[in-house]
Design a protein around this motif. Structure first.
Motif, PDB file in Angstrom:
ATOM      1  N   GLU A 292       0.977  -1.162   0.128  1.00 22.98           N
ATOM      2  CA  GLU A 292      -0.112  -0.009   0.013  1.00 22.98           C
ATOM      3  C   GLU A 292       0.874   1.232   0.017  1.00 22.98           C
ATOM      4  O   GLU A 292       0.402   2.409  -0.854  1.00 22.98           O
ATOM      5  N   ARG A 293       1.957   1.223   0.697  1.00 19.62           N
ATOM      6  CA  ARG A 293       2.680   2.237   0.873  1.00 19.62           C
ATOM      7  C   ARG A 293       3.591   2.868  -0.492  1.00 19.62           C
ATOM      8  O   ARG A 293       3.848   4.021  -0.683  1.00 19.62           O
ATOM      9  N   LEU A 294       3.903   1.617  -0.995  1.00 17.70           N
ATOM     10  CA  LEU A 294       4.649   1.779  -2.451  1.00 17.70           C
ATOM     11  C   LEU A 294       3.516   2.346  -3.519  1.00 17.70           C
ATOM     12  O   LEU A 294       3.898   3.046  -4.464  1.00 17.70           O
ATOM     13  N   VAL A 295       2.322   1.799  -3.292  1.00 17.61           N
ATOM     14  CA  VAL A 295       1.405   2.254  -4.556  1.00 17.61           C
ATOM     15  C   VAL A 295       0.515   3.478  -4.368  1.00 17.61           C
ATOM     16  O   VAL A 295       0.118   4.193  -5.301  1.00 17.61           O
ATOM     17  N   GLU A 296       0.219   3.785  -3.245  1.00 15.56           N
ATOM     18  CA  GLU A 296      -0.413   4.802  -2.794  1.00 15.56           C
ATOM     19  C   GLU A 296      -0.068   6.105  -3.393  1.00 15.56           C
ATOM     20  O   GLU A 296       1.176   6.480  -3.044  1.00 15.56           O
ATOM     21  N   GLY A 297      -0.970   6.913  -4.186  1.00 14.67           N
ATOM     22  CA  GLY A 297      -0.108   8.197  -4.637  1.00 14.67           C
ATOM     23  C   GLY A 297       0.486   7.960  -6.190  1.00 14.67           C
ATOM     24  O   GLY A 297       0.886   8.713  -6.840  1.00 14.67           O
ATOM     25  N   ARG A 298       0.649   6.401  -6.264  1.00 16.07           N
ATOM     26  CA  ARG A 298       1.289   6.020  -7.427  1.00 16.07           C
ATOM     27  C   ARG A 298       0.484   4.880  -7.973  1.00 16.07           C
ATOM     28  O   ARG A 298       0.849   4.120  -9.131  1.00 16.07           O
ATOM     29  N   GLU A 299      -0.972   5.137  -8.118  1.00 16.21           N
ATOM     30  CA  GLU A 299      -1.885   4.054  -8.587  1.00 16.21           C
ATOM     31  C   GLU A 299      -1.850   3.891 -10.110  1.00 16.21           C
ATOM     32  O   GLU A 299      -1.628   3.124 -10.708  1.00 16.21           O
ATOM     33  N   GLU A 300      -1.851   5.103 -10.628  1.00 15.72           N
ATOM     34  CA  GLU A 300      -1.640   5.214 -12.322  1.00 15.72           C
ATOM     35  C   GLU A 300      -0.514   4.442 -12.671  1.00 15.72           C
ATOM     36  O   GLU A 300      -0.580   3.648 -13.493  1.00 15.72           O
ATOM     37  N   LEU A 301       0.513   4.497 -11.951  1.00 15.53           N
ATOM     38  CA  LEU A 301       1.667   4.068 -12.600  1.00 15.53           C
ATOM     39  C   LEU A 301       1.689   2.356 -12.397  1.00 15.53           C
ATOM     40  O   LEU A 301       2.101   1.609 -13.279  1.00 15.53           O
ATOM     41  N   PHE A 302       1.332   2.162 -11.185  1.00 17.08           N
ATOM     42  CA  PHE A 302       1.418   0.499 -11.042  1.00 17.08           C
ATOM     43  C   PHE A 302      -0.057  -0.130 -11.743  1.00 17.08           C
ATOM     44  O   PHE A 302       0.552  -1.245 -12.490  1.00 17.08           O
ATOM     45  N   PHE A 303      -1.067   0.268 -11.917  1.00 16.03           N
ATOM     46  CA  PHE A 303      -2.145  -0.289 -12.494  1.00 16.03           C
ATOM     47  C   PHE A 303      -2.063  -0.011 -14.077  1.00 16.03           C
ATOM     48  O   PHE A 303      -2.504  -1.042 -14.552  1.00 16.03           O
ATOM     49  N   GLU A 304      -1.601   0.966 -14.423  1.00 10.57           N
ATOM     50  CA  GLU A 304      -1.258   0.989 -15.893  1.00 10.57           C
ATOM     51  C   GLU A 304      -0.444  -0.002 -16.253  1.00 10.57           C
ATOM     52  O   GLU A 304      -0.437  -0.549 -17.480  1.00 10.57           O
ATOM     53  N   TYR A 305       0.668  -0.332 -15.651  1.00 15.61           N
ATOM     54  CA  TYR A 305       1.646  -1.343 -15.824  1.00 15.61           C
ATOM     55  C   TYR A 305       0.867  -2.778 -15.862  1.00 15.61           C
ATOM     56  O   TYR A 305       1.114  -3.631 -16.789  1.00 15.61           O
ATOM     57  N   GLN A 306       0.043  -2.807 -14.920  1.00 13.22           N
ATOM     58  CA  GLN A 306      -0.579  -4.266 -14.926  1.00 13.22           C
ATOM     59  C   GLN A 306      -1.572  -4.447 -16.259  1.00 13.22           C
ATOM     60  O   GLN A 306      -1.449  -5.510 -17.090  1.00 13.22           O
ATOM     61  N   PHE A 307      -2.269  -3.529 -16.610  1.00 13.73           N
ATOM     62  CA  PHE A 307      -2.983  -3.590 -17.647  1.00 13.73           C
ATOM     63  C   PHE A 307      -2.130  -3.669 -19.179  1.00 13.73           C
ATOM     64  O   PHE A 307      -2.358  -4.535 -19.848  1.00 13.73           O
ATOM     65  N   ALA A 308      -1.021  -2.958 -19.206  1.00 13.74           N
ATOM     66  CA  ALA A 308      -0.247  -2.888 -20.306  1.00 13.74           C
ATOM     67  C   ALA A 308       0.514  -4.238 -20.708  1.00 13.74           C
ATOM     68  O   ALA A 308       0.783  -4.770 -21.794  1.00 13.74           O
ATOM     69  N   THR A 309       0.914  -4.871 -19.491  1.00 10.84           N
ATOM     70  CA  THR A 309       1.702  -6.031 -19.497  1.00 10.84           C
ATOM     71  C   THR A 309       1.016  -7.117 -19.499  1.00 10.84           C
ATOM     72  O   THR A 309       1.291  -8.642 -19.995  1.00 10.84           O
ATOM     73  N   LYS A 310      -0.432  -7.152 -19.136  1.00  9.93           N
ATOM     74  CA  LYS A 310      -1.086  -8.459 -19.226  1.00  9.93           C
ATOM     75  C   LYS A 310      -2.069  -8.328 -20.288  1.00  9.93           C
ATOM     76  O   LYS A 310      -2.715  -9.595 -20.774  1.00  9.93           O
ATOM     77  N   ALA A 311      -2.431  -7.376 -21.226  1.00  7.02           N
ATOM     78  CA  ALA A 311      -3.214  -7.424 -22.417  1.00  7.02           C
ATOM     79  C   ALA A 311      -2.335  -7.735 -23.458  1.00  7.02           C
ATOM     80  O   ALA A 311      -1.195  -7.737 -23.365  1.00  7.02           O
ATOM     81  N   ALA A 312      -3.090  -7.783 -24.687  1.00  4.50           N
ATOM     82  CA  ALA A 312      -2.268  -8.139 -25.650  1.00  4.50           C
ATOM     83  C   ALA A 312      -1.424  -7.092 -26.157  1.00  4.50           C
ATOM     84  O   ALA A 312      -0.502  -7.477 -26.612  1.00  4.50           O
ATOM     85  N   HIS A 313      -1.645  -5.879 -26.083  1.00  7.78           N
ATOM     86  CA  HIS A 313      -0.834  -4.469 -26.202  1.00  7.78           C
ATOM     87  C   HIS A 313      -1.098  -3.742 -25.181  1.00  7.78           C
ATOM     88  O   HIS A 313      -2.349  -3.636 -24.603  1.00  7.78           O
ATOM     89  N   ALA A 314      -0.485  -2.660 -25.045  1.00  8.80           N
ATOM     90  CA  ALA A 314      -0.571  -1.587 -24.192  1.00  8.80           C
ATOM     91  C   ALA A 314      -2.190  -0.843 -24.288  1.00  8.80           C
ATOM     92  O   ALA A 314      -2.646  -0.566 -23.346  1.00  8.80           O
ATOM     93  N   GLU A 315      -2.760  -0.795 -25.394  1.00 18.70           N
ATOM     94  CA  GLU A 315      -4.050  -0.076 -25.288  1.00 18.70           C
ATOM     95  C   GLU A 315      -5.186  -1.011 -25.878  1.00 18.70           C
ATOM     96  O   GLU A 315      -6.336  -0.678 -25.990  1.00 18.70           O
ATOM     97  N   ALA A 316      -4.991  -2.400 -25.850  1.00 21.83           N
ATOM     98  CA  ALA A 316      -6.022  -3.414 -25.839  1.00 21.83           C
ATOM     99  C   ALA A 316      -7.303  -3.092 -24.773  1.00 21.83           C
ATOM    100  O   ALA A 316      -8.211  -3.147 -25.288  1.00 21.83           O
ATOM    101  N   VAL A 317      -7.211  -2.695 -23.591  1.00 19.88           N
ATOM    102  CA  VAL A 317      -8.090  -2.235 -22.814  1.00 19.88           C
ATOM    103  C   VAL A 317      -8.083  -0.860 -22.763  1.00 19.88           C
ATOM    104  O   VAL A 317      -7.134  -0.270 -22.853  1.00 19.88           O
ATOM    105  N   PRO A 318      -9.434  -0.102 -23.351  1.00 16.52           N
ATOM    106  CA  PRO A 318      -9.223   1.174 -23.655  1.00 16.52           C
ATOM    107  C   PRO A 318      -8.858   2.200 -22.717  1.00 16.52           C
ATOM    108  O   PRO A 318      -9.110   1.743 -21.452  1.00 16.52           O
TER     109      PRO A 318
END
Length: 317
Positions: free
Chosen positions: A190-216
């Motif tokens: 929590e302490r590492l991600v709080e305030g950096r939610e966009e950085l952490f979760f954008e990375y999750q979507f980008a690396t697990k989807a077929a490509h970075a924009e596959a989830v709109p």
């Protein structure tokens, strides 16, 4: 589209509005709010946000981490032509309660039974993605007479199969699964991600989807805003993984009996691939497989037409 289902309101089922409900989310399909409405459902130990509409046999849709009911939006109007669709925010996400505990799989399964009890459904069909895979499996193992058919995709079940290597030879598997151990830690994440939610979760979507924009982009922004805006959501998102300690022995107990209802195992070619179907064949007797080409971890958003066709064929046969 027209309104095709009226929910019976009671002290356990009441209308719900606000950010994250049908009335306040981005870019829903045209006519969506004419068919679907948001409700607060008393599931027993927690209140669950459910988006309900359609006609016919009940079909419960369970989303995965770190999403909400919104993940199913592209499929819901077409499904509602055949079924009464109930798409939920699992505990800890969206507009559902954020309790301090209860994120083990049996508790999560009881949440969903509580929702369907409150809505008056003794038996129903279920489709689950990611976390919804283990929840649907546990529900079918705990109360098999209540689950008519089960579609589970893009997730494997801790305790059901041997765990993947911590440091695999292939880089892809490490990139795909490293968040399990990170999320399972206490306090520090929590302490590492709080305030950096966009950085952490954008990375999750980008690396697990077929490509970075596959989830709109608009959808990723919405999910991240829910995690940021709603107090307790970030902690709850990690609590799903911290509860693995409780979930593993529960799954070991469920494995003693094979599931008998029809089960569809679906997966993205570029994500779980054959892992889902291979695992499900060790847990259930009647398994069909659906592999979605050029698709990553989020088929309901990356390849909705292909997933919809598979679900309709399976649930209407």
């Amino acid at each position: 589209m027209t309104v095709t289902h009226t929910v019976a309101l009671s002290d356990r089922v009441t209308p719900l509005a606000g950010f994250g409900s049908v009335s306040n989310v981005p870019r829903l399909p045209e006519g969506f709010s004419e068919v679907f409405q948001s409700y607060r459902v008393d599931a027993g130990k927690v209140h669950i946000h459910a988006v309900i509409g359609g006609q016919g046999a009940p079909l419960l849709l369970h989303s995965g981490w770190p999403q909400s009911w919104f993940a199913w939006r592209y499929l819901m109007p077409a499904l509602a032509e055949h079924f009464t669709v109930i798409a939920v925010d699992p505990r800890g996400f969206g507009l559902s309660d954020r309790p301090a505990d209860g994120f083990d799989v049996n508790s999560l399964a009881e949440d969903m039974f509580g929702v369907m009890d409150a809505l008056g459904y003794d038996s129903f069909m279920f489709a689950g993605h990611d976390i919804g895979v283990m929840v649907g499996y546990a529900m079918a193992a705990l109360k098999p007479d209540r689950i008519r058919r089960l579609a589970l995709g893009e997730g494997t079940i801790v305790g059901a199969s041997p765990s993947p290597e911590l440091i695999p030879d292939g880089r892809h598997l490490s990139d795909f699964l490293w968040h399990f151990n990170f999320n399972r830690a206490y306090d520090i994440n929590e302490r590492l991600v709080e305030g950096r939610e966009e950085l952490f979760f954008e990375y999750q979507f980008a690396t697990k989807a077929a490509h970075a924009e596959a989830v709109p982009k608009y959808a990723r922004t919405f999910y991240i805003e829910m995690l940021r805006r709603m107090p307790g959501t970030l902690k709850a998102s990690f609590d799903y993984y911290r509860a693995i300690d409780e979930t593993i022995p529960q799954i070991h107990a469920h494995k003693q009996t094979m599931l008998k209802m029809p089960l569809l195992a679906f997966a993205g070619e570029l994500a779980c691939n054959m892992m889902v179907e291979t695992e499900m064949r060790t847990l259930a007797e009647d398994v069909r497989g659906l592999m979605i080409p050029e698709c990553g971890h989020f088929p309901a958003e990356e390849k909705p037409a292909e997933l919809l066709a598979g679900l309709l064929e399976f649930f209407t046969e």
